[in-house]
Design a protein around this motif. Structure first.
Motif, short mmCIF file in Angstrom:
data_model
loop_
_atom_site.label_atom_id
_atom_site.label_comp_id
_atom_site.label_asym_id
_atom_site.label_seq_id
_atom_site.Cartn_x
_atom_site.Cartn_y
_atom_site.Cartn_z
N ASP A 1 -11.50 14.38 -27.88
CA ASP A 1 -10.19 14.03 -27.83
C ASP A 1 -9.32 15.39 -28.71
O ASP A 1 -8.39 15.70 -28.27
N GLU A 2 -10.13 15.76 -29.98
CA GLU A 2 -9.60 16.96 -30.50
C GLU A 2 -9.45 18.13 -29.64
O GLU A 2 -8.37 18.86 -29.58
N LEU A 3 -10.59 18.54 -28.91
CA LEU A 3 -10.24 19.67 -28.08
C LEU A 3 -9.54 19.53 -26.84
O LEU A 3 -8.60 20.50 -26.73
N PRO B 1 -6.02 30.12 -24.82
CA PRO B 1 -7.06 29.44 -25.73
C PRO B 1 -8.37 30.14 -25.86
O PRO B 1 -9.16 30.16 -26.87
N PHE B 2 -8.75 31.26 -25.01
CA PHE B 2 -9.67 31.87 -25.24
C PHE B 2 -9.41 33.60 -25.33
O PHE B 2 -9.76 34.12 -24.11
N PRO B 3 -8.78 33.92 -26.13
CA PRO B 3 -8.65 35.50 -26.32
C PRO B 3 -9.77 36.25 -26.39
O PRO B 3 -10.80 36.09 -26.78
N ALA C 1 -18.34 29.79 -25.85
CA ALA C 1 -18.75 28.69 -26.61
C ALA C 1 -18.34 28.55 -28.19
O ALA C 1 -17.80 27.74 -28.60
N ARG C 2 -18.36 29.85 -28.64
CA ARG C 2 -17.96 30.10 -30.25
C ARG C 2 -16.31 29.92 -30.20
O ARG C 2 -15.87 29.56 -31.19
N LEU D 1 -10.12 25.45 -30.63
CA LEU D 1 -9.62 24.16 -30.16
C LEU D 1 -9.66 23.15 -31.02
O LEU D 1 -8.96 21.99 -30.77
N LEU D 2 -10.31 23.37 -32.24
CA LEU D 2 -10.69 22.19 -33.05
C LEU D 2 -9.62 21.91 -34.33
O LEU D 2 -8.64 23.03 -34.44
N ASP D 3 -9.23 20.72 -34.95
CA ASP D 3 -8.20 20.84 -35.83
C ASP D 3 -8.59 21.78 -36.91
O ASP D 3 -9.81 21.99 -37.32
#
Length: 516
Positions: A32-34, A48-50, A87-88, A93-95
């Protein structure tokens, strides 16, 4: 921000479970965080993925859909396709911070403890249970799958020393030493090269992925672990490394296929972004777009080469290492000549050969040829391809030649080739100073005029580079002869070089003996 209702300034004052409840903290799963944080970034048009280039219309939309669906993810693709890097970047995207029960092995949610220790702590201390905060950078665990990985490494095992010291029986769950997966509760857990994991180890992940319990030596613990799993894998038909067992594959919700850059421009942008050049190198060595294109073209040629195993792939690391070696070759030359600044040369491409040979897997025919020869052939093909982007085709097709004009047209390279046909030769040495390098190129009549006619806007340094490129291009199109020397490159007339091939004199002597 841990939750919308708690500001970062309030975190330092929250030390106990009672403080956390008073602040209005609400429990959220990692998925849900993501999802929530991705929604915010998409709404504000924030990337979201620079740093991930070339996937804007293919991989990243699939990845975002998987995150919105709260899926476990498998990134499937050949080596060097940024699977681990993606993946890293999911950590972003986390709090920023989340609370956990201080002293627990499983980073447990204070409002929802799951282990015996966590439940006992909340039961005994209630609102006085101590709280600590975990930054999102610490919520990432990565494990490379190797044949020696055991169930104890990933899931856990019974710890006899703990049982003896605490005077507990082996039937008590408190004697369990948890592995990497349970200790990654509320984190992103990445397993790289999943097919390398032994099938029995893959089976151990079944229950965690779907049922939410773990089994360790007879224990069946109901531990509702909160983990976002991300797997990476090469295609299953790649050599004999193994495969993902079918039941595990069935439990991975989304499989996303990655790919290599689809255009030279994207590949070049990735190489320039990732190449590690020191400020001193950037100041001393000046590059140009053509040399960058040539380096990138080598990888494109390798991916189409009959000598290179397509199942292995040609990693993006090849061009990154090759470009770093190219700049270092020019830097070394400038240091030897006592020059403060220099410009890359076509001859500096000899420095990329070690980067190419170490990063391509050859098929049988390539092994027979030898890695060094294959690398030279790839470089030659790259020059042929790029030459036509800057100069006319030295050998146009018959149809195109006839359609151009009914009258016979003179080749734009005639002055150059005629000069070599008169017996002149050119030696371009790898470690030659800039002055000697320019003197040699100026000695070839028609070379400067040709470059000025087709590219009048070039700087001085690029002008000399393009003059050298013309010689290499004509050699690749069999208009000149090019011979590699230990110290550089020798250019001569093609026909005269054929008559001076090694061994020809001895053959003539044998013919004379036969006549006698």
């Amino acid at each position: 921000m841990p939750t919308p209702s708690i500001s970062a300034d309030m975190l330092s004052g929250i030390k106990t479970l009672g403080d956390l409840k008073a602040a209005g903290y609400q429990t959220r799963s990692i998925k849900d965080e993501l999802r929530d944080n991705l929604i915010k970034k998409l709404q504000t048009q924030e990337n979201p993925f620079p740093g991930i280039l070339g996937y804007e219309e293919t991989v990243l939309p699939d990845l975002q859909r998987a995150i919105l669906s709260r899926h476990h993810i498998n990134l499937l693709g050949l080596r060097g396709q940024a699977k681990t890097r993606i993946a890293r970047l999911m950590v972003n995207l986390l709090d920023e911070y989340i609370p956990y029960l201080q002293g627990t092995d499983l980073l447990e949610d204070p409002l929802n403890p799951i282990s015996h220790h966590g439940l006992e702590m909340v039961a005994d201390l209630d609102d006085e249970a101590p709280i600590a905060w975990l930054h999102r950078s610490e919520r990432y665990t990565e494990k490379l799958a190797t044949p020696d990985v055991t169930v104890a490494d990933l899931i856990g095992d019974v710890d006899p020393i703990k049982a003896a010291s605490l005077r507990l029986s082996y039937s008590d769950e408190r004697v369990i030493h948890y592995g990497l997966v349970p200790r990654s509760n509320r984190c992103i857990f990445v397993i790289n090269e999943l097919p390398d994991l032994q099938p029995r180890i893959q089976v151990a992940l079944f229950n965690i992925l779907q049922e939410g319990d773990i089994q360790i030596r007879g224990f069946k613990l109901r531990l509702p672990l909160d983990i976002q799993f991300v797997f990476t894998a090469n295609p299953e038909d790649y050599t004999n490394r193994g495969s993902i067992v079918t039941p595990l594959k069935d439990r991975i919700d989304s499989q996303i296929i990655t790919h290599y850059p689809k255009s030279l421009a994207i590949g070049k942008a990735i190489t320039q972004q990732e190449a590690q050049l020191s400020p001193e190198q950037q100041e001393r060595v000046k590059s140009n777009e053509l040399i960058k294109d040539l380096v990138e073209q080598v990888a494109f040629e390798a991916r189409e080469s009959e000598y290179v195993d397509p199942k292995s792939g040609v990693s993006a690391r090849l061009t990154i290492s090759a470009y770093e070696n190219l700049i270092s070759a020019a830097e070394r030359r400038s240091l030897l000549n006592g020059e403060k600044k220099t410009h890359v040369r076509v001859g500096d491409l000899v420095g990329i050969i070690p980067a190419v040979t170490g990063k391509i897997e050859l098929v049988y025919e390539g092994e027979q040829e030898g890695a060094g020869i294959v690398a030279q052939n790839l470089l030659g093909k790259a020059m042929r391809t790029q030459f036509l982007q800057y100069f006319p085709n030295p050998k146009p097709e018959k149809g195109a030649r006839a359609a151009a004009t009914p009258a016979k047209t003179e080749s734009p390279y005639k002055t150059i080739t005629d000069w070599f046909g008169e017996g002149h030769t050119v030696d371009l040495l790898l470690d030659a100073s800039d002055r000697d390098y320019r003197t040699v190129l100026e000695s070839v009549p028609g070379l400067q005029e040709l470059v000025k006619r087709h590219h009048p806007e070039l700087s001085k340094e690029e002008h000399w580079f393009m003059m050298e490129f013309v010689l290499h291009g004509l050699a690749e199109y069999s208009m000149l002869s090019k011979k590699g020397l230990a110290t550089g490159t020798h250019f001569s007339d093609l026909l005269s070089s054929m008559f001076s091939m090694p061994g020809l004199d001895s053959l003539e002597e044998e013919d004379e003996d036969d006549d006698f």
